[in-house]
Design a protein around this motif. Structure first.
Motif, PDB file in Angstrom:
ATOM      1  N   GLY C  69      45.944  18.527  35.108  1.00 65.21           N
ATOM      2  CA  GLY C  69      46.954  19.176  34.272  1.00 65.21           C
ATOM      3  C   GLY C  69      47.929  20.024  35.084  1.00 65.21           C
ATOM      4  O   GLY C  69      48.846  20.616  34.535  1.00 65.21           O
ATOM      5  N   LYS C  70      47.718  20.082  36.383  1.00 66.47           N
ATOM      6  CA  LYS C  70      48.573  20.857  37.291  1.00 66.47           C
ATOM      7  C   LYS C  70      48.723  22.301  36.813  1.00 66.47           C
ATOM      8  O   LYS C  70      49.836  22.802  36.609  1.00 66.47           O
ATOM      9  N   ALA C  71      47.589  22.944  36.565  1.00 66.97           N
ATOM     10  CA  ALA C  71      47.660  24.317  36.059  1.00 66.97           C
ATOM     11  C   ALA C  71      46.693  25.194  36.833  1.00 66.97           C
ATOM     12  O   ALA C  71      45.610  24.748  37.244  1.00 66.97           O
ATOM     13  N   TRP C  72      47.101  26.430  37.036  1.00 61.90           N
ATOM     14  CA  TRP C  72      46.250  27.440  37.690  1.00 61.90           C
ATOM     15  C   TRP C  72      46.010  28.520  36.665  1.00 61.90           C
ATOM     16  O   TRP C  72      46.951  29.093  36.116  1.00 61.90           O
ATOM     17  N   ARG C  76      42.210  37.607  33.373  1.00 62.57           N
ATOM     18  CA  ARG C  76      42.439  38.918  34.000  1.00 62.57           C
ATOM     19  C   ARG C  76      41.285  39.893  33.771  1.00 62.57           C
ATOM     20  O   ARG C  76      40.995  40.731  34.616  1.00 62.57           O
ATOM     21  N   THR C  77      40.639  39.799  32.612  1.00 64.95           N
ATOM     22  CA  THR C  77      39.580  40.756  32.321  1.00 64.95           C
ATOM     23  C   THR C  77      38.325  40.498  33.155  1.00 64.95           C
ATOM     24  O   THR C  77      37.498  41.377  33.314  1.00 64.95           O
ATOM     25  N   LYS C  78      38.202  39.286  33.675  1.00 63.64           N
ATOM     26  CA  LYS C  78      37.045  38.987  34.525  1.00 63.64           C
ATOM     27  C   LYS C  78      37.300  39.367  35.969  1.00 63.64           C
ATOM     28  O   LYS C  78      36.381  39.662  36.712  1.00 63.64           O
ATOM     29  N   THR C 105      43.934  43.237  23.818  1.00 64.82           N
ATOM     30  CA  THR C 105      42.903  43.418  22.797  1.00 64.82           C
ATOM     31  C   THR C 105      42.017  42.190  22.694  1.00 64.82           C
ATOM     32  O   THR C 105      40.893  42.258  22.241  1.00 64.82           O
ATOM     33  N   VAL C 106      42.543  41.040  23.104  1.00 63.44           N
ATOM     34  CA  VAL C 106      41.759  39.805  23.099  1.00 63.44           C
ATOM     35  C   VAL C 106      41.736  39.267  24.520  1.00 63.44           C
ATOM     36  O   VAL C 106      42.740  39.343  25.232  1.00 63.44           O
ATOM     37  N   LYS C 107      40.571  38.748  24.916  1.00 58.46           N
ATOM     38  CA  LYS C 107      40.490  38.186  26.264  1.00 58.46           C
ATOM     39  C   LYS C 107      41.220  36.847  26.287  1.00 58.46           C
ATOM     40  O   LYS C 107      40.896  35.953  25.505  1.00 58.46           O
ATOM     41  N   VAL C 108      42.203  36.751  27.150  1.00 58.24           N
ATOM     42  CA  VAL C 108      42.948  35.499  27.219  1.00 58.24           C
ATOM     43  C   VAL C 108      42.909  34.953  28.643  1.00 58.24           C
ATOM     44  O   VAL C 108      42.753  35.694  29.598  1.00 58.24           O
ATOM     45  N   VAL C 109      43.062  33.636  28.723  1.00 54.93           N
ATOM     46  CA  VAL C 109      43.168  32.986  30.028  1.00 54.93           C
ATOM     47  C   VAL C 109      44.645  32.730  30.269  1.00 54.93           C
ATOM     48  O   VAL C 109      45.296  32.039  29.507  1.00 54.93           O
ATOM     49  N   GLU C 110      45.180  33.344  31.304  1.00 58.55           N
ATOM     50  CA  GLU C 110      46.596  33.170  31.610  1.00 58.55           C
ATOM     51  C   GLU C 110      46.783  31.867  32.381  1.00 58.55           C
ATOM     52  O   GLU C 110      46.053  31.599  33.335  1.00 58.55           O
ATOM     53  N   THR C 111      47.737  31.063  31.972  1.00 57.94           N
ATOM     54  CA  THR C 111      47.940  29.759  32.608  1.00 57.94           C
ATOM     55  C   THR C 111      49.284  29.722  33.324  1.00 57.94           C
ATOM     56  O   THR C 111      50.287  30.192  32.783  1.00 57.94           O
ATOM     57  N   PHE C 112      49.267  29.224  34.536  1.00 55.92           N
ATOM     58  CA  PHE C 112      50.508  29.042  35.292  1.00 55.92           C
ATOM     59  C   PHE C 112      50.650  27.558  35.581  1.00 55.92           C
ATOM     60  O   PHE C 112      49.704  26.933  36.083  1.00 55.92           O
TER      61      PHE C 112
END
Lengths: 129, 359, 130
Positions: C69-72, C76-78, C105-112
């Motif tokens: 998927g060519k994504a990194w 951040r919370t981990k 407020t919610v744990k999110v996975v940031e995608t680049f």
């Protein structure tokens, strides 16, 4: 090398108690009682006097683990021994303050007694022999 | 004979920053017995050796405690280095010493603030923490973190401090010392502080030694034991003597901590003068095989780590005995026979760190 | 001769009344971070070659690399800002920035989304063969 550390393995419980009494009368202080789960329970009694470190090792079998307390000699041993009872499930006889498993108020009984990897490693070590 | 009453003390109590439970048996207002129990914040960090390899365990070791985090990491790394026979470069040893002494300064000033707060001296508490902020800024500038530094690794340290920055740090510490001096004099001379702490929580010299007290509790009772005298890191090249007070009460323990702040500033000055140039880390290959009891002096006292490696990436056992754990038995002894109103102050003077204790 | 306690106290009060404040008016006055401050991990998306070394080195498993998927991705919370990924990155496309990541407020996975640089074309035939 920071310091020299000698470890003496002791075979019987009575001999250990004798050694501990000897340590107490020659002015050593109790630094640590530590327990390690291998294919047996390895209990280390460490003492210190004038920055000189002495360690005595005693092995407790996994089946029906029990040991005698040294708290009659070193009063402060009760914290370590209650901890060993609560985390490793070793029955300790003759404690001066016996919490009966309530020193650590945790839900899982003897969580440290089931080290999965340690058991596996011990098994492979035995296989090698 | 008045009736015996049992008062539960903690885990939630205004004077306790962390949860420890004590059952205090009293007759009238006198404590006859105190029984501590732990386990409210037992995290089982020692069991993580099964999941993390020995390099990553350093991060876990640092997270045992938020105040002495650096020294936990240092103790872990020193133990592994000892097992693997790694020669750490001298500069790394000196840097570790400097950071460890800075940790001691900030921990002691933090404790002095808490002690002032427990004695009802709110403004002294705030001023102590204002002074401590300078040390935290030094940490942030040199390591990048204010609480968890993450600069230790097996084989050395990750970040270097340039020599002119080190000189500047000594200057900052001089300013801090000048600001700390009037506050320290309040702890030493003030009537109300003296009145609150003197002759409270007596622990005789013999009891302190026999019951395994460590750190300022032990030295406040007149026993001169300081694990730094073992000569780990750069301590064997620095000139210092353990600080000892002989009055055996809460006041003595306070004074020991006040004087240790000055001593740490002096040790940092010595270390900065002597620090050699050179590399800061040593490449480590292989896995630890062997065992070692690593002993260090934390702000709260002597800490012992038992490490046992088996030649794989994961250790067999990583056991931490923190100073507070060792100070529980002396605490029980101190509480016997004291007034109920003195219990919070006495508990505070062992500088309890319960999350350390339960790991 | 000891100083009169009243004089001493008044001088302290005046010093703190007229001196600079110890605290900052936080949201109005932004804190100044040091160059070394461990804030957050940033990525230069056009340099990354999706080698997954950072994901393997991460002690908290905060980084995931999606090769097809060519994504990194980073949670951040981990992340504990140990900078293991910065140290091991072969293309030096990961950097440590001194601004903290925003509270959530919610744990999110940031995608680049990563656009790897065009790989240098491998010679199709050995030069000596022709």
């Amino acid at each position: 090398m920071i310091e020299k550390q000698e470890t003496v393995t002791i075979a019987s419980q009575d001999e250990l108690l004798k050694k501990v009494a000897e340590m107490s009368s020659s002015g050593y202080r109790l630094v640590l009682i530590s327990c390690t789960k291998l294919n047996h329970f390895q209990v280390d009694y460490s003492f210190d006097k004038n920055y000189e470190f002495r360690n005595f090792r005693f092995c407790v079998p996994v089946e029906k683990p029990e040991m005698k307390s040294i708290s009659s000699v070193f009063t402060n041993a009760f914290t370590y021994e209650n901890e060993i009872h609560d985390l490793f499930g070793i029955e300790v006889h003759g404690l001066n303050i016996n919490y009966g498993g309530k020193f650590y108020r945790i839900n899982i009984k003897a969580p440290f007694s089931t080290l999965k990897k340690a058991v596996a490693v011990a098994a492979t070590e035995e296989g090698k022999k | 004979m008045p009736k015996r009453t049992i008062i539960p003390f903690g885990p939630q109590h205004p004077v306790l920053p962390e949860p420890i439970h004590l059952d205090i048996a009293i007759r009238d207002e006198k404590v006859v017995e105190a029984i501590p129990s732990l386990g409210f914040i037992h995290r089982g960090l020692e069991l993580l050796v099964d999941k993390k390899d020995f390099n990553d365990m350093c991060f876990v070791a640092e997270r045992i405690c938020g105040i002495c985090s650096f020294i936990h990491g240092q103790g872990y790394c020193q133990g592994i280095e000892e097992i693997m026979n790694v020669q750490v470069p001298d500069r790394a040893k000196y840097l570790r010493t400097i950071w460890a002494e800075l940790s001691r300064i900030h921990s002691h000033i933090l404790w002095l603030g808490l002690a002032a707060d427990a004695a009802g001296f709110e403004s002294l508490f705030m001023h102590s923490w204002r002074v401590r902020e300078k040390v935290l800024d030094i940490f942030e500038e040199t390591t990048g973190g204010r609480v968890i530094f993450g600069v230790n690794k097996v084989g050395g340290v990750k970040r270097d401090i340039e020599n002119d920055v080190l000189k500047r740090i000594v200057g900052t510490l001089k300013d801090m010392e000048a600001e700390f001096k009037p506050l320290a004099n309040v702890f030493i001379d003030d009537y109300s502080i003296k009145h609150r702490f003197s002759n409270v929580g007596m622990l005789s010299k013999e009891d302190a030694y026999k019951l395994g007290a460590v750190g300022p509790v032990l030295r406040g009772s007149g026993v001169s034991i300081d694990a730094r005298k073992l000569g780990y890191a750069a301590y064997k090249e620095l000139n210092f003597e353990p600080i000892v007070e002989n009055s055996c009460d809460c006041y003595a323990r306070t004074i020991v901590r006040v004087r240790e702040v000055y001593q740490s500033v002096d040790l940092i000055k010595q270390a900065v003068d002597k620090i050699p140039d050179g590399p800061i880390d040593q490449k480590v290959t292989g896995s630890p095989n062997g065992e070692f009891f690593s002993r260090l002096e934390q702000p709260r006292g002597e800490v012992v780590y038992y490490m046992r490696g088996n030649g794989t990436k994961n250790l067999d056992r990583y056991r931490v005995r923190t100073p507070t754990f060792s100070n529980i038995a002396p605490l029980v002894k101190m509480l016997e026979g004291c007034e109920l109103a003195d219990v919070p102050v006495i508990i505070l003077t062992i500088d309890p760190c319960i999350s350390c204790t339960e790991r | 001769m000891p100083i009169n306690p009243f004089v001493k106290m008044t001088s302290t009060v005046i010093k703190h009344l007229l001196g600079p404040t110890a605290c900052k008016m936080y949201p109005v006055e932004k804190p100044v971070f040091f160059a070394n401050t461990r804030g957050h991990i940033a990525i230069e998306t056009n340099k990354c070659i999706l080698c997954t070394l950072c994901a393997k080195k991460c002690p908290t498993y905060a980084i995931q690399v999606d090769k097809p998927g060519k994504a990194w991705k980073i949670e951040r919370t981990k992340c504990i800002m140990c900078l293991a990924c910065v140290a091991c990155c072969p293309k030096k496309c990961l950097t440590s920035e001194n601004q903290y990541s925003a509270p959530v407020t919610v744990k999110v996975v940031e995608t680049f989304n990563v656009e790897p640089p065009a790989a240098p074309k491998a010679p199709e035939t050995c030069p000596g063969k022709e």
